[in-house]
Design a protein around this motif. Structure first.
Motif, PDB file in Angstrom:
ATOM      1  N   UNK A 120       0.834  -1.206   0.000  1.00 40.05           N
ATOM      2  CA  UNK A 120       0.000   0.000   0.000  1.00 40.05           C
ATOM      3  C   UNK A 120       0.874   1.263   0.000  1.00 40.05           C
ATOM      4  N   UNK A 121       1.982   1.211  -0.692  1.00 39.74           N
ATOM      5  CA  UNK A 121       2.920   2.337  -0.655  1.00 39.74           C
ATOM      6  C   UNK A 121       2.481   3.472  -1.584  1.00 39.74           C
ATOM      7  N   UNK A 122       3.302   4.494  -1.642  1.00 38.42           N
ATOM      8  CA  UNK A 122       2.973   5.665  -2.462  1.00 38.42           C
ATOM      9  C   UNK A 122       2.901   5.327  -3.944  1.00 38.42           C
ATOM     10  N   UNK A 123       3.668   4.313  -4.367  1.00 43.78           N
ATOM     11  CA  UNK A 123       3.643   3.926  -5.779  1.00 43.78           C
ATOM     12  C   UNK A 123       2.267   3.396  -6.173  1.00 43.78           C
ATOM     13  N   UNK A 124       1.696   2.554  -5.307  1.00 42.94           N
ATOM     14  CA  UNK A 124       0.360   2.002  -5.587  1.00 42.94           C
ATOM     15  C   UNK A 124      -0.668   3.120  -5.653  1.00 42.94           C
ATOM     16  N   UNK A 125      -0.561   4.078  -4.748  1.00 42.97           N
ATOM     17  CA  UNK A 125      -1.506   5.191  -4.737  1.00 42.97           C
ATOM     18  C   UNK A 125      -1.317   6.082  -5.959  1.00 42.97           C
ATOM     19  N   UNK A 126      -0.062   6.326  -6.354  1.00 41.21           N
ATOM     20  CA  UNK A 126       0.219   7.153  -7.528  1.00 41.21           C
ATOM     21  C   UNK A 126      -0.287   6.485  -8.800  1.00 41.21           C
ATOM     22  N   UNK A 127      -0.151   5.174  -8.893  1.00 41.77           N
ATOM     23  CA  UNK A 127      -0.656   4.438 -10.059  1.00 41.77           C
ATOM     24  C   UNK A 127      -2.170   4.573 -10.150  1.00 41.77           C
ATOM     25  N   UNK A 128      -2.827   4.565  -9.009  1.00 41.80           N
ATOM     26  CA  UNK A 128      -4.285   4.664  -8.974  1.00 41.80           C
ATOM     27  C   UNK A 128      -4.756   6.069  -9.347  1.00 41.80           C
ATOM     28  N   UNK A 129      -4.036   7.074  -8.854  1.00 42.64           N
ATOM     29  CA  UNK A 129      -4.451   8.458  -9.069  1.00 42.64           C
ATOM     30  C   UNK A 129      -4.010   8.999 -10.428  1.00 42.64           C
ATOM     31  N   UNK A 130      -2.960   8.420 -10.985  1.00 47.27           N
ATOM     32  CA  UNK A 130      -2.467   8.918 -12.258  1.00 47.27           C
ATOM     33  C   UNK A 130      -1.231   9.788 -12.061  1.00 47.27           C
ATOM     34  N   UNK A 131      -0.381   9.832 -13.084  1.00 46.47           N
ATOM     35  CA  UNK A 131       0.874  10.567 -13.012  1.00 46.47           C
ATOM     36  C   UNK A 131       0.631  12.043 -12.726  1.00 46.47           C
ATOM     37  N   UNK A 132       1.382  12.573 -11.762  1.00 44.21           N
ATOM     38  CA  UNK A 132       1.310  13.999 -11.450  1.00 44.21           C
ATOM     39  C   UNK A 132       0.165  14.411 -10.549  1.00 44.21           C
ATOM     40  N   UNK A 133      -0.757  13.509 -10.265  1.00 44.54           N
ATOM     41  CA  UNK A 133      -1.904  13.858  -9.414  1.00 44.54           C
ATOM     42  C   UNK A 133      -1.472  13.913  -7.953  1.00 44.54           C
ATOM     43  N   UNK A 134      -2.058  14.801  -7.200  1.00 46.69           N
ATOM     44  CA  UNK A 134      -1.757  14.940  -5.783  1.00 46.69           C
ATOM     45  C   UNK A 134      -2.987  14.618  -4.951  1.00 46.69           C
ATOM     46  N   UNK A 135      -2.753  13.949  -3.853  1.00 56.19           N
ATOM     47  CA  UNK A 135      -3.852  13.591  -2.956  1.00 56.19           C
ATOM     48  C   UNK A 135      -4.347  14.848  -2.239  1.00 56.19           C
ATOM     49  N   UNK A 136      -5.659  15.090  -2.244  1.00 55.56           N
ATOM     50  CA  UNK A 136      -6.192  16.250  -1.518  1.00 55.56           C
ATOM     51  C   UNK A 136      -5.737  16.251  -0.063  1.00 55.56           C
ATOM     52  N   UNK A 137      -5.521  17.441   0.489  1.00 53.43           N
ATOM     53  CA  UNK A 137      -5.014  17.555   1.850  1.00 53.43           C
ATOM     54  C   UNK A 137      -5.937  16.925   2.883  1.00 53.43           C
TER      55      UNK A 137
END
Length: 207
Positions: free
Chosen positions: A149-166
């Motif tokens: 469940x690392x940042x890579x998995x989350x980045x893959x889900x959200x798409x390149x360059x996307x940032x998680x809302x605060x």
């Protein structure tokens, strides 16, 4: 009597037995009422078949109130389920409070899975199943969850360059030793707002 019991009696087999006894007595004594006795047997027989079908469908999950999904698997109508029913991309509600600054969240086994455009507490960005066998231990389960469940998995889900809302934080829910033996082996990685609910999806393909 057997005919009336077949309609009113909820005790299995009683009207059926009475109907058979009535048929025997009618045959031996030459009495009337053969039609009612046969009707009692048929009615109760059909009733037993109906209840057997209800039980069979119920145990197979056909009559459950799980979420409705379209042909792509996307949830279109809410429904109750278990944590194990959550798929990647699902949004869900749980009675648990999400801790701040802590990734491990003890999400309840029972959840409500909803379309992501409805208020929800969590959104699953990855789901994976641990290997079968004896419970691997709390430390190993958490270590595996941290890795998957690392940042890579989350980045893959959200798409390149996307940032998680605060307002959102990443979490994971792991199987417990108490539920391992009944088949709960999945780790659910999700994002949630520790302050309450959110609406919409962070998934790259979300509309």
């Amino acid at each position: 009597m057997a005919f009336v019991m077949s309609i009113l009696c909820a005790i299995p087999l009683v009207p059926l037995i009475l109907g058979i006894i009535a048929l025997t007595q009618i045959r031996d004594r030459g009495e009337k009422g053969r039609g009612f006795a046969i009707a009692a047997i048929v009615i109760h027989g059909l009733t037993l078949v109906f209840y057997a079908a209800v039980l069979a469908f119920g145990f197979s999950g056909v009559l459950d109130d799980g979420p409705e999904r379209d042909t792509t698997g996307q949830v279109t109508a809410p429904g109750s389920g278990e944590l194990q029913d959550i798929r990647m991309g699902d949004c869900f509600n749980t009675d648990d409070t999400m801790p701040e600054g802590q990734k491990d969240a003890e999400a309840s086994l029972s959840v409500t899975i909803v379309p992501c455009d409805q208020p929800h507490k969590g959104e699953a960005y990855a789901v994976f199943e641990l290997e079968d066998g004896p419970f691997p231990g709390k430390d190993e389960v958490h270590s595996t969850a941290e890795e998957k469940c690392d940042n890579t998995a989350l980045a893959d889900y959200m798409g390149a360059g996307a940032e998680l809302p605060e307002s959102l934080e990443p979490y994971y829910s792991v199987p417990q030793s108490s539920s391992w033996d009944v088949g709960h082996h999945k780790v659910t990685c999700f994002v949630a707002d520790p302050g309450g609910s959110s609406t919409g999806s962070v998934r790259a393909t979300a509309s």
